[in-house]
Design an enzyme around this catalytic site. Structure first.
Site, PDB file in Angstrom:
ATOM      1  N   ARG A   1       0.974  -0.885  -0.188  1.00 35.11           N
ATOM      2  CA  ARG A   1      -0.009  -0.217   0.265  1.00 35.11           C
ATOM      3  C   ARG A   1       1.239   0.965  -0.138  1.00 35.11           C
ATOM      4  NH1 ARG A   1      -3.697   2.792   3.202  1.00 35.11           N
ATOM      5  NH2 ARG A   1      -5.156   3.721   2.466  1.00 35.11           N
TER       6      ARG A   1
ATOM      7  N   ILE B   1      -7.533   7.572  -1.190  1.00 32.84           N
ATOM      8  CA  ILE B   1      -7.183   6.487  -1.446  1.00 32.84           C
ATOM      9  C   ILE B   1      -8.321   5.421  -0.026  1.00 32.84           C
ATOM     10  CG2 ILE B   1      -4.753   6.437   0.240  1.00 32.84           C
ATOM     11  CD1 ILE B   1      -3.957   3.576  -1.349  1.00 32.84           C
ATOM     12  N   SER B   2      -8.844   4.520  -0.941  1.00 33.70           N
ATOM     13  CA  SER B   2      -9.976   4.425   0.171  1.00 33.70           C
ATOM     14  C   SER B   2      -9.106   3.119   1.667  1.00 33.70           C
ATOM     15  CB  SER B   2     -11.112   2.923   0.082  1.00 33.70           C
ATOM     16  OG  SER B   2     -11.738   4.114  -1.424  1.00 33.70           O
ATOM     17  N   GLN B   3      -9.903   3.799   2.364  1.00 36.63           N
ATOM     18  CA  GLN B   3      -9.857   2.725   3.774  1.00 36.63           C
ATOM     19  C   GLN B   3      -9.793   1.316   4.128  1.00 36.63           C
ATOM     20  OE1 GLN B   3     -12.796   3.229   6.663  1.00 36.63           O
ATOM     21  NE2 GLN B   3     -11.397   1.786   8.389  1.00 36.63           N
ATOM     22  N   PRO B   4      -8.255   0.718   4.313  1.00 39.28           N
ATOM     23  CA  PRO B   4      -8.509  -0.352   4.235  1.00 39.28           C
ATOM     24  C   PRO B   4      -9.633  -1.741   4.430  1.00 39.28           C
ATOM     25  CG  PRO B   4      -6.364   0.247   4.776  1.00 39.28           C
ATOM     26  CD  PRO B   4      -7.194   1.025   5.095  1.00 39.28           C
TER      27      PRO B   4
END
Ligand code: SAM
Length: 216
Positions: free
Chosen positions: A37, A63-66
């Site tokens: 990431r 960038i989206s939350q994992p």
């Protein structure tokens, strides 16, 4: 070398967090070990790359939350020979995760700068089963339809009919739907041309902007 060891430790810590947050699909957890990431975030945020948070990627996008990326990937129930349509390439991180499980990922981003940067990044990282497009994803990608799975990574006011039409029978479509601040993550499954809808809970995505989305 230290960086290498620390990155592995950081990725493993993130995998544990995902597990604690209810991600049970080992293939999804493994993909989070494989896709680095930190390569998808700005160098200045390197230290936060393995935290379970969304991070800015420029142009007001994230960038989206994992946990959200992992949950959406798990909900898609991916099989290796499938064709996926992703709307909202962003950093390309979710795209890279999807590409581990599928025959081909078709991904559309409306911001040229973000889409071009992700294309370059993913090409350099060696991903070969991803097809990129710059444009309005709310229209789908009719030349390559139907898709086995469709994932929309921005929040829509309503479900675009165009996307529903481009989903295969037996397919699954995920789309956050609601207002500009908060949405419900809707999970559509299509059988005999009939769509069934369930909610997978509350999420907060940036707006899906386009002809069949928000008007800026
Ligand atoms: N999944 C991405 C990642 O892991 O980095 C994050 C995506 S970000 C939350 C949502 C993205 O959707 C933004 O990059 C935004 O520019 C894009 N977007 C918004 N409306 C769009 C549209 N109509 N077509 C294509 N992309 C769109």
């Amino acid at each position: 070398m230290n960086d290498f060891i620390n990155l592995n430790v950081a990725a493993e810590r993130l995998v544990k967090k995902l597990r604690d947050n209810g991600i049970t699909d080992e293939r999804v957890l493994d993909a989070f070990r494989k896709v680095p990431r930190h390569e998808f975030v700005d160098g200045a945020m390197f230290n936060q790359a393995y935290d379970d948070n969304a991070l800015p990627i420029g142009f007001g996008q994230t960038i989206s939350q994992p946990t959200v990326v992992a949950l959406m990937t798990q909900l898609l129930k991916l099989q290796r020979d499938e064709k996926i349509l992703e709307i909202g390439t962003g950093s390309g991180f979710q795209t890279a995760i999807l590409s581990q499980f599928s025959r081909r990922v078709y991904t559309i981003e409306r911001h040229k700068e973000l889409g071009d940067a992700s294309r370059k990044r993913l090409r350099e990282m060696g991903y070969q089963n991803i097809v990129f497009k710059i444009g309005d994803g709310t229209a789908g990608w009719s030349q390559h339809a139907p898709f086995d799975k469709i994932i929309v990574t921005a929040g829509a006011p309503v479900v675009p009919q165009t996307l529903a039409e481009q989903l295969s029978n037996g397919g699954i479509m995920l789309i956050p739907t609601g207002d500009r601040q908060q949405q419900e993550l809707l999970v559509y499954s299509k059988q005999s041309n009939v769509l069934k809808c369930e909610s997978a809970g509350s999420v907060a995505f940036v707006p899906l902007i386009g002809t069949h989305g928000w008007k800026m």
